[in-house]
Design a protein around this motif. Structure first.
Motif, PDB file in Angstrom:
ATOM      1  N   LEU A  99       0.823  -1.206   0.000  1.00 34.68           N
ATOM      2  CA  LEU A  99       0.000   0.000   0.000  1.00 34.68           C
ATOM      3  C   LEU A  99       0.855   1.253   0.000  1.00 34.68           C
ATOM      4  CD1 LEU A  99      -2.816   1.379   0.336  1.00 34.68           C
ATOM      5  CD2 LEU A  99      -2.420   1.257   2.813  1.00 34.68           C
ATOM      6  N   PHE A 100       1.845   1.297   0.882  1.00 39.21           N
ATOM      7  CA  PHE A 100       2.618   2.531   1.016  1.00 39.21           C
ATOM      8  C   PHE A 100       3.681   2.691  -0.067  1.00 39.21           C
ATOM      9  CE2 PHE A 100       0.889   2.152   5.381  1.00 39.21           C
ATOM     10  CZ  PHE A 100       0.178   3.344   5.372  1.00 39.21           C
ATOM     11  N   GLU A 101       4.177   1.612  -0.602  1.00 36.29           N
ATOM     12  CA  GLU A 101       5.081   1.733  -1.745  1.00 36.29           C
ATOM     13  C   GLU A 101       4.331   2.266  -2.961  1.00 36.29           C
ATOM     14  OE1 GLU A 101       7.063  -1.932  -2.517  1.00 36.29           O
ATOM     15  OE2 GLU A 101       8.464  -1.716  -0.829  1.00 36.29           O
ATOM     16  N   THR A 102       3.106   1.818  -3.129  1.00 38.02           N
ATOM     17  CA  THR A 102       2.270   2.321  -4.222  1.00 38.02           C
ATOM     18  C   THR A 102       1.934   3.789  -4.011  1.00 38.02           C
ATOM     19  OG1 THR A 102       1.281   0.118  -4.501  1.00 38.02           O
ATOM     20  CG2 THR A 102       0.110   1.966  -5.483  1.00 38.02           C
ATOM     21  N   ALA A 103       1.591   4.150  -2.796  1.00 37.88           N
ATOM     22  CA  ALA A 103       1.212   5.527  -2.482  1.00 37.88           C
ATOM     23  C   ALA A 103       2.354   6.500  -2.715  1.00 37.88           C
ATOM     24  CB  ALA A 103       0.743   5.609  -1.031  1.00 37.88           C
ATOM     25  N   ALA A 104       3.554   6.098  -2.337  1.00 40.19           N
ATOM     26  CA  ALA A 104       4.709   6.986  -2.454  1.00 40.19           C
ATOM     27  C   ALA A 104       5.103   7.241  -3.904  1.00 40.19           C
ATOM     28  CB  ALA A 104       5.896   6.394  -1.698  1.00 40.19           C
ATOM     29  N   ALA A 105       4.625   6.401  -4.815  1.00 37.75           N
ATOM     30  CA  ALA A 105       5.046   6.498  -6.219  1.00 37.75           C
ATOM     31  C   ALA A 105       4.275   7.547  -7.007  1.00 37.75           C
ATOM     32  CB  ALA A 105       4.897   5.135  -6.900  1.00 37.75           C
ATOM     33  N   ASN A 106       3.179   8.070  -6.457  1.00 42.03           N
ATOM     34  CA  ASN A 106       2.345   9.022  -7.198  1.00 42.03           C
ATOM     35  C   ASN A 106       2.137  10.292  -6.382  1.00 42.03           C
ATOM     36  OD1 ASN A 106       0.368  10.440  -8.607  1.00 42.03           O
ATOM     37  ND2 ASN A 106      -0.703   8.591  -9.248  1.00 42.03           N
ATOM     38  N   PRO A 107       2.718  11.442  -6.809  1.00 36.93           N
ATOM     39  CA  PRO A 107       2.578  12.703  -6.070  1.00 36.93           C
ATOM     40  C   PRO A 107       1.124  13.154  -5.915  1.00 36.93           C
ATOM     41  CG  PRO A 107       4.330  12.860  -7.698  1.00 36.93           C
ATOM     42  CD  PRO A 107       3.600  11.583  -7.973  1.00 36.93           C
ATOM     43  N   LEU A 108       0.238  12.730  -6.813  1.00 30.90           N
ATOM     44  CA  LEU A 108      -1.161  13.135  -6.732  1.00 30.90           C
ATOM     45  C   LEU A 108      -1.865  12.512  -5.532  1.00 30.90           C
ATOM     46  CD1 LEU A 108      -2.215  12.908 -10.498  1.00 30.90           C
ATOM     47  CD2 LEU A 108      -1.613  14.949  -9.183  1.00 30.90           C
ATOM     48  N   TRP A 109      -1.269  11.492  -4.964  1.00 24.05           N
ATOM     49  CA  TRP A 109      -1.860  10.820  -3.800  1.00 24.05           C
ATOM     50  C   TRP A 109      -1.211  11.268  -2.497  1.00 24.05           C
ATOM     51  CZ3 TRP A 109      -1.064   5.460  -6.520  1.00 24.05           C
ATOM     52  CH2 TRP A 109      -2.013   5.324  -7.549  1.00 24.05           C
ATOM     53  N   GLU A 110      -0.463  12.365  -2.512  1.00 24.18           N
ATOM     54  CA  GLU A 110       0.324  12.760  -1.348  1.00 24.18           C
ATOM     55  C   GLU A 110      -0.515  12.915  -0.085  1.00 24.18           C
ATOM     56  OE1 GLU A 110       3.777  15.980  -0.193  1.00 24.18           O
ATOM     57  OE2 GLU A 110       2.061  16.673  -1.362  1.00 24.18           O
ATOM     58  N   ALA A 111      -1.647  13.626  -0.186  1.00 23.74           N
ATOM     59  CA  ALA A 111      -2.471  13.861   1.006  1.00 23.74           C
ATOM     60  C   ALA A 111      -2.982  12.542   1.585  1.00 23.74           C
ATOM     61  CB  ALA A 111      -3.638  14.780   0.670  1.00 23.74           C
ATOM     62  N   ALA A 112      -3.511  11.668   0.714  1.00 29.97           N
ATOM     63  CA  ALA A 112      -4.015  10.378   1.172  1.00 29.97           C
ATOM     64  C   ALA A 112      -2.882   9.514   1.719  1.00 29.97           C
ATOM     65  CB  ALA A 112      -4.730   9.657   0.030  1.00 29.97           C
ATOM     66  N   TYR A 113      -1.729   9.589   1.071  1.00 30.88           N
ATOM     67  CA  TYR A 113      -0.554   8.815   1.498  1.00 30.88           C
ATOM     68  C   TYR A 113      -0.116   9.201   2.906  1.00 30.88           C
ATOM     69  CZ  TYR A 113       4.500   7.708   1.652  1.00 30.88           C
ATOM     70  OH  TYR A 113       5.759   7.287   2.016  1.00 30.88           O
ATOM     71  N   LEU A 114       0.057  10.499   3.138  1.00 31.98           N
ATOM     72  CA  LEU A 114       0.524  10.961   4.447  1.00 31.98           C
ATOM     73  C   LEU A 114      -0.534  10.746   5.527  1.00 31.98           C
ATOM     74  CD1 LEU A 114       2.338  14.229   3.319  1.00 31.98           C
ATOM     75  CD2 LEU A 114       3.382  12.045   3.954  1.00 31.98           C
ATOM     76  N   ALA A 115      -1.803  10.960   5.176  1.00 29.14           N
ATOM     77  CA  ALA A 115      -2.882  10.715   6.135  1.00 29.14           C
ATOM     78  C   ALA A 115      -2.929   9.244   6.529  1.00 29.14           C
ATOM     79  CB  ALA A 115      -4.221  11.145   5.541  1.00 29.14           C
ATOM     80  N   ALA A 116      -2.722   8.366   5.564  1.00 26.30           N
ATOM     81  CA  ALA A 116      -2.723   6.931   5.845  1.00 26.30           C
ATOM     82  C   ALA A 116      -1.555   6.542   6.747  1.00 26.30           C
ATOM     83  CB  ALA A 116      -2.671   6.148   4.530  1.00 26.30           C
ATOM     84  N   LEU A 117      -0.391   7.132   6.503  1.00 27.59           N
ATOM     85  CA  LEU A 117       0.763   6.867   7.363  1.00 27.59           C
ATOM     86  C   LEU A 117       0.476   7.284   8.800  1.00 27.59           C
ATOM     87  CD1 LEU A 117       3.970   7.889   5.368  1.00 27.59           C
ATOM     88  CD2 LEU A 117       3.359   5.611   6.188  1.00 27.59           C
ATOM     89  N   VAL A 118      -0.177   8.443   8.959  1.00 22.67           N
ATOM     90  CA  VAL A 118      -0.532   8.912  10.294  1.00 22.67           C
ATOM     91  C   VAL A 118      -1.505   7.940  10.960  1.00 22.67           C
ATOM     92  CG1 VAL A 118      -1.801  10.700  11.556  1.00 22.67           C
ATOM     93  CG2 VAL A 118      -0.094  11.352   9.845  1.00 22.67           C
ATOM     94  N   ALA A 119      -2.539   7.529  10.224  1.00 19.28           N
ATOM     95  CA  ALA A 119      -3.561   6.648  10.796  1.00 19.28           C
ATOM     96  C   ALA A 119      -2.975   5.322  11.261  1.00 19.28           C
ATOM     97  CB  ALA A 119      -4.663   6.403   9.767  1.00 19.28           C
ATOM     98  N   VAL A 120      -2.110   4.723  10.429  1.00 16.22           N
ATOM     99  CA  VAL A 120      -1.602   3.386  10.741  1.00 16.22           C
ATOM    100  C   VAL A 120      -0.513   3.421  11.815  1.00 16.22           C
ATOM    101  CG1 VAL A 120       0.343   3.127   9.143  1.00 16.22           C
ATOM    102  CG2 VAL A 120      -1.209   1.193   9.540  1.00 16.22           C
TER     103      VAL A 120
END
Length: 223
Positions: free
Chosen positions: A71-92
């Motif tokens: 999940l997080f390797e995929t998220a980090a690969a696309n700048p358009l997902w930055e907000a969702a990526y960082l929010a997910a890191l915080v949640a987990v």
């Protein structure tokens, strides 16, 4: 048995809702119904009783280590997902709910002391108001979020960590006031990015709230 009324049941449900789910309450009332049926006292209550609406989405799940990595390797690969990526890191890494993350303000994050504070107005219950210690990953994610918020115009301590996109708050003939973000209001959702992200990671049924379940599960397993 003959003294029970629908008003008694409703009062009981209101009191219990502060502590348990509608599913639990419905099961408890089912036990009461069986007792009253045995005593032939339930028939007069039938027309006025309706079970509480239950959550039909099913119980939360916890990600495996492999699913979390993907999940997080995929998220980090696309700048358009930055907000969702960082929010997910915080949640987990903090057990925070989506609504709690969206309602964070800049002053709630203390990188020096490695804590984040959830205010009462940003959570569901009094118990939700809390101070959470930050591990290395959560601290890194919050540092990135603070920098992102500043780039989007959030400078005051009371500005939101996730500023709202102005276009999302325009209706009818109201002007958009130009492009950009409004740091005095929180973002409503990152649903679009989250859906694209989880689909790309091969986890189409993953809910954002499952990240909280994952965090709590890891804490429990660690003792």
């Amino acid at each position: 048995m003959g003294d029970f009324t629908n008003e008694d049941i409703e009062a009981y449900r209101r009191e219990r809702l502060a502590n348990v789910s509608p599913r639990t309450i419905n099961l408890e009332i089912k036990v009461l119904r069986m007792i009253l049926q045995r005593a032939k006292c339930w028939g007069r209550l039938t027309d006025g009783y309706k079970p509480l609406k239950e959550n039909t989405r099913g119980p939360g799940i916890a990600l495996t280590q492999e699913e979390e990595r993907r999940l997080f390797e995929t998220a980090a690969a696309n700048p358009l997902w930055e907000a969702a990526y960082l929010a997910a890191l915080v949640a987990v890494n903090t057990t925070m709910r989506s609504v709690e993350i969206r309602n964070l303000r800049l002053s709630d994050v203390d990188l020096l002391n490695r804590t984040v504070t959830v205010r009462r107005e940003g959570t569901k219950t009094d118990a939700g108001c809390r101070e959470i210690p930050l591990n290395d990953v959560a601290r890194w994610a919050f540092a990135r979020l603070l920098e992102r918020a500043r780039l989007l115009g959030a400078t005051d301590g009371e500005h939101y960590l996730f500023p709202a996109f102005r276009f999302r708050h325009t209706k009818g003939d109201q002007p958009a006031d130009g492009a950009g973000y409004d740091p005095t209001r929180p973002v409503k959702t990152w649903r679009t990015a989250w859906r694209s992200l989880k689909k790309a990671a091969g986890l189409p049924k993953l809910r954002f709230h499952d990240l909280r379940h994952t965090s709590i599960t890891k804490l429990a397993e660690a003792g």
